[in-house]
Each structure stands twice: as C-alpha cells, then as structure tokens.
Design a protein around this motif. Structure first.
Motif, PDB file in Angstrom:
ATOM      1  N   UNK A   1       9.001   4.027  -2.408  1.00  0.00           N
ATOM      2  CA  UNK A   1       9.141   4.440  -1.009  1.00  0.00           C
ATOM      3  C   UNK A   1       9.480   3.261  -0.117  1.00  0.00           C
ATOM      4  N   UNK A   2       9.868   3.609   1.097  1.00  0.00           N
ATOM      5  CA  UNK A   2      10.184   2.599   2.098  1.00  0.00           C
ATOM      6  C   UNK A   2      10.093   3.235   3.476  1.00  0.00           C
TER       7      UNK A   2
ATOM      8  N   UNK B   1      11.296   8.551   0.249  1.00  0.00           N
ATOM      9  CA  UNK B   1      10.716   8.531  -1.097  1.00  0.00           C
ATOM     10  C   UNK B   1      11.815   8.803  -2.118  1.00  0.00           C
ATOM     11  N   UNK B   2      11.968   7.883  -3.076  1.00  0.00           N
ATOM     12  CA  UNK B   2      12.929   8.068  -4.167  1.00  0.00           C
ATOM     13  C   UNK B   2      12.380   8.987  -5.252  1.00  0.00           C
TER      14      UNK B   2
ATOM     15  N   UNK C   1       1.183   1.973  -5.807  1.00  0.00           N
ATOM     16  CA  UNK C   1       0.336   2.593  -6.823  1.00  0.00           C
ATOM     17  C   UNK C   1      -0.991   3.075  -6.247  1.00  0.00           C
ATOM     18  N   UNK C   2      -1.409   4.255  -6.691  1.00  0.00           N
ATOM     19  CA  UNK C   2      -2.736   4.800  -6.431  1.00  0.00           C
ATOM     20  C   UNK C   2      -3.323   5.261  -7.764  1.00  0.00           C
ATOM     21  N   UNK C   3      -4.608   4.975  -7.988  1.00  0.00           N
ATOM     22  CA  UNK C   3      -5.255   5.325  -9.258  1.00  0.00           C
ATOM     23  C   UNK C   3      -6.434   6.247  -8.992  1.00  0.00           C
TER      24      UNK C   3
ATOM     25  N   UNK D   1       0.839  -1.198   0.000  1.00  0.00           N
ATOM     26  CA  UNK D   1       0.000   0.000   0.000  1.00  0.00           C
ATOM     27  C   UNK D   1       0.872   1.245   0.000  1.00  0.00           C
ATOM     28  N   UNK D   2       0.408   2.339  -0.617  1.00  0.00           N
ATOM     29  CA  UNK D   2       1.182   3.587  -0.590  1.00  0.00           C
ATOM     30  C   UNK D   2       1.463   4.048   0.843  1.00  0.00           C
ATOM     31  N   UNK D   3       2.650   4.574   1.045  1.00  0.00           N
ATOM     32  CA  UNK D   3       3.001   5.123   2.352  1.00  0.00           C
ATOM     33  C   UNK D   3       2.546   6.577   2.480  1.00  0.00           C
TER      34      UNK D   3
END
Length: 360
Positions: free
Chosen positions: A145-146, A61-62, A156-158, A17-19
């Motif tokens: 991210x990590x 975040x890269x 991913x978020x859409x 899930x997105x951080x």
C-alpha cells in the motif's frame, strides 16, 4: 465468535505501519484442534478478517496476502491449504492460493485500488481443516500500500490464533452486581472445563483460580475490569483464551498522573471558627484526608501551623492558603494578641475536618 487482537513487530517504524486496520474473528469460538487420530476427519473452522481504513485519506492497495501456516505441528493452523475457500467482499477483486508462498492473495482488477474510510470489507477463509495439534498459529496479513504518490510498501500485521482441545470451554464470565457503591462487593462466576489452568487478573492482582468457578471480591473502590485467563496445551506452544467482565463504582476513588480539568471541580468543604479562650492557648486537630485550608484572620494575631509549615496572620497578613495532607497536625495558637481565625477546609475525602481540641 472470538475477536483476536492484532500484533506488530516491535521494531516496526511508523512509516511501515499498515495503512489499513484489521480485526480477526473465528468460528467456532475458539477454534478446536482436530483429533490426533489421522483416521478421524478434521475439525472445520473459519477465519474472518474485517478490514477498514481509519484515516480520512484513501490508501492505494496493490494486493493483500494472508499467510496461513499448514502442516502437522502445533504452530500450524491448517492441514491442507487447498481445502480452504478464500473470499473477499470487494467488487472486482479476486482471490487465489499462491501454493509456493503458502499465501492467499487478494488483488483488484487494476494495478491498485484506493481504499477510503467508507470502504470497509471482509476477507473470509472458510472450510479450514484445522491442524491436529493443540497450539497457537500465527496468521500473517501483508498489504502492499501507499498514500499519495509514494512508493508501494509491504506492511505486516500478525494474528495469533489458538487451537484448543476439543473438550475445552470457558464461558459466561459474569460480575454481579455490575454497578456498586464505593467500597462495595461483587461476586464473579464463570463456567470452564477442567483441562486448563485459570488466572484472574485485575489491577495489580494475579490470582490462581484453577480450582474455582466463582470468587467474591470485597471493598472495590474504583471501576475495575476483570480478566479471566485460561492456558492449556504444550508449555512450548500454549493456547490462551481471555474473557473480561467489569464493575462500575459510583463515586469511585481516582488515582491519576497528570490531570487537566476544563470546567468545575467540587470538593467536600466545611467552615471552622477558632476563637481564643485566653492568651497563649493552642488548639489542635488533624486533617482527615488530603486537602487544603484557606485561613483568614481579620483582627488580632494568630499563628497557624500545618505539619512543618507555619505562618502568622495579622492585620498586615490576613489570609493564607495551606496544603493539608492527610494526617497532618493543624495547630492554631494566639501569641498574646487576641484574634479570630476563620478556616475554609477543602478535603478530597468524604470526611470534614473534625472539631478542635484545646491542648494548652
């Protein structure tokens, strides 16, 4: 300005899930599809993505990539990605278009940067030449991210952004009054264009209101949110716009699954006294709403029956608590030994237990 809810793949596990959390808004609201005539200049739109870290632990975040579909079809948002101006409000970050991937890339000065709960920022895509076909376009936001020392991962978020016909509008969805007594009525009203179908949704109701601009709703007994949904465009790729309004009900009816109460609970209650006029007499009444009875018989003998459940009260068994569902028959009888019974009637409704009727 339209706020668009994010969606995620149903198979996405918690680990991927997105951080960061994302909210998208558009200008104009909603976006307008450009005229189909290619000789006419495109409509111009803007997409603003608001980004935040909800957890107290920073996330490294890269980069963040935003993929915007471009072309001439209904699922495309833009006609030309090169005309879009990308910006990010984070100091030291850059923005550029990766033409091969059709993505806008936002990256920090170093290899990565921590984003904590105090580092909110926005990503802005301006001067978007909107595609000429009405439809819904999916904009994909991918972050690398990590947390801690784990490996960086793509998350991913859409967002689904609608492009509406130029003359479409839906606005001023109002509920009057907005606060009512239990069982009161409201009037819903809205403004809309004629080039769409409209549905009103609330509770388990779904009503077609395509030919209406107002509706009276009667007998509302609980807080209610109303959703007005407009659908237009091609059936294979429709666009949907939803407006909401709500009414607050004073002393509402409640329907819950599990309930945990930390504090006091107050219910309607009254005291009823039943005394025998003679031996073998029976008194009867009906529970007006769900509740329960506390029965006490300090002297004598009394039989109490609620629905199919019965108990005998006497000097050895003086008190009892009996559930009394709505409509249940409550009987009190004296099997020969005179006695007086006191009831505390607790009703979840607003009607106290009625007087007794002598039936024998």
């Amino acid at each position: 300005m339209t706020v668009v809810t994010q969606t995620q793949d149903a198979d996405t596990s918690a680990a991927s899930d997105p951080l960061l959390s994302y909210t998208v808004s558009t200008t104009p609201s909603p976006l307008k599809a450009s005229p189909e005539n290619p000789q006419v200049p495109e409509e111009i739109g803007e997409v603003i993505i608001t980004v935040a870290r909800q957890s107290g632990t920073p996330a490294d975040v890269e980069w963040i990539r935003v993929k915007v579909p471009a072309g001439t079809m209904a699922p495309d948002l833009a006609t030309d990605l090169n005309k879009i101006t990308p910006r990010i409000t984070l100091t030291g970050w850059t923005a550029h278009l990766d033409e091969a991937a059709k993505e806008f890339v936002f990256s920090p000065r170093g290899s990565h940067e921590p984003i904590g709960p105090d580092t909110g920022f926005t990503i802005q895509l301006s001067d978007i030449p909107i595609s000429r076909k009405v439809g819904t376009a999916s904009v994909t936001v991918t972050e690398s991210s990590r947390t801690g020392s784990s490996a960086f991962q793509d998350r991913i978020t859409v967002f689904n952004l609608g492009k509406f016909p130029a003359d479409f509008y839906l606005r001023n969805f109002l509920c009057e009054p907005s606060i009512i007594n239990n069982g009161g009525d409201v009037k819903l009203a809205w403004e809309r264009s004629a080039n769409a179908t409209y549905d009103l949704l609330y509770g388990d109701i779904n009503r077609d209101v395509t030919n209406r601009t107002s509706l009276d709703i009667e007998g509302i007994k609980s807080d209610t949110t109303f959703y007005l949904r407009a659908t237009t465009g091609d059936a294979t790729n429709p666009v949907i716009r939803i407006l909401t309004t709500q009414v607050t009900v004073l002393k509402p009816d409640l329907e819950v699954g599990n309930l945990t109460v930390h504090g006091a609970v107050q219910m309607m209650q009254n005291t009823v006294l039943a005394t025998p006029p003679q031996h073998w007499s029976t008194y009867e009444t009906t529970a007006p709403s769900d509740g329960f009875l506390l029965a006490n018989c300090p002297i004598g003998t009394v039989d109490v029956q609620v629905g199919r459940f019965s108990t005998r009260l006497n000097s050895e068994h003086q008190t009892a608590t009996l559930a009394a569902p709505k409509g249940a028959t409550i009987r009190v009888s004296w099997p020969g030994d005179p006695g007086t019974v006191y009831f505390q009637s607790y009703c979840f409704g607003d009607t106290p237990m009625p007087a007794w009727l002598r039936i024998e």
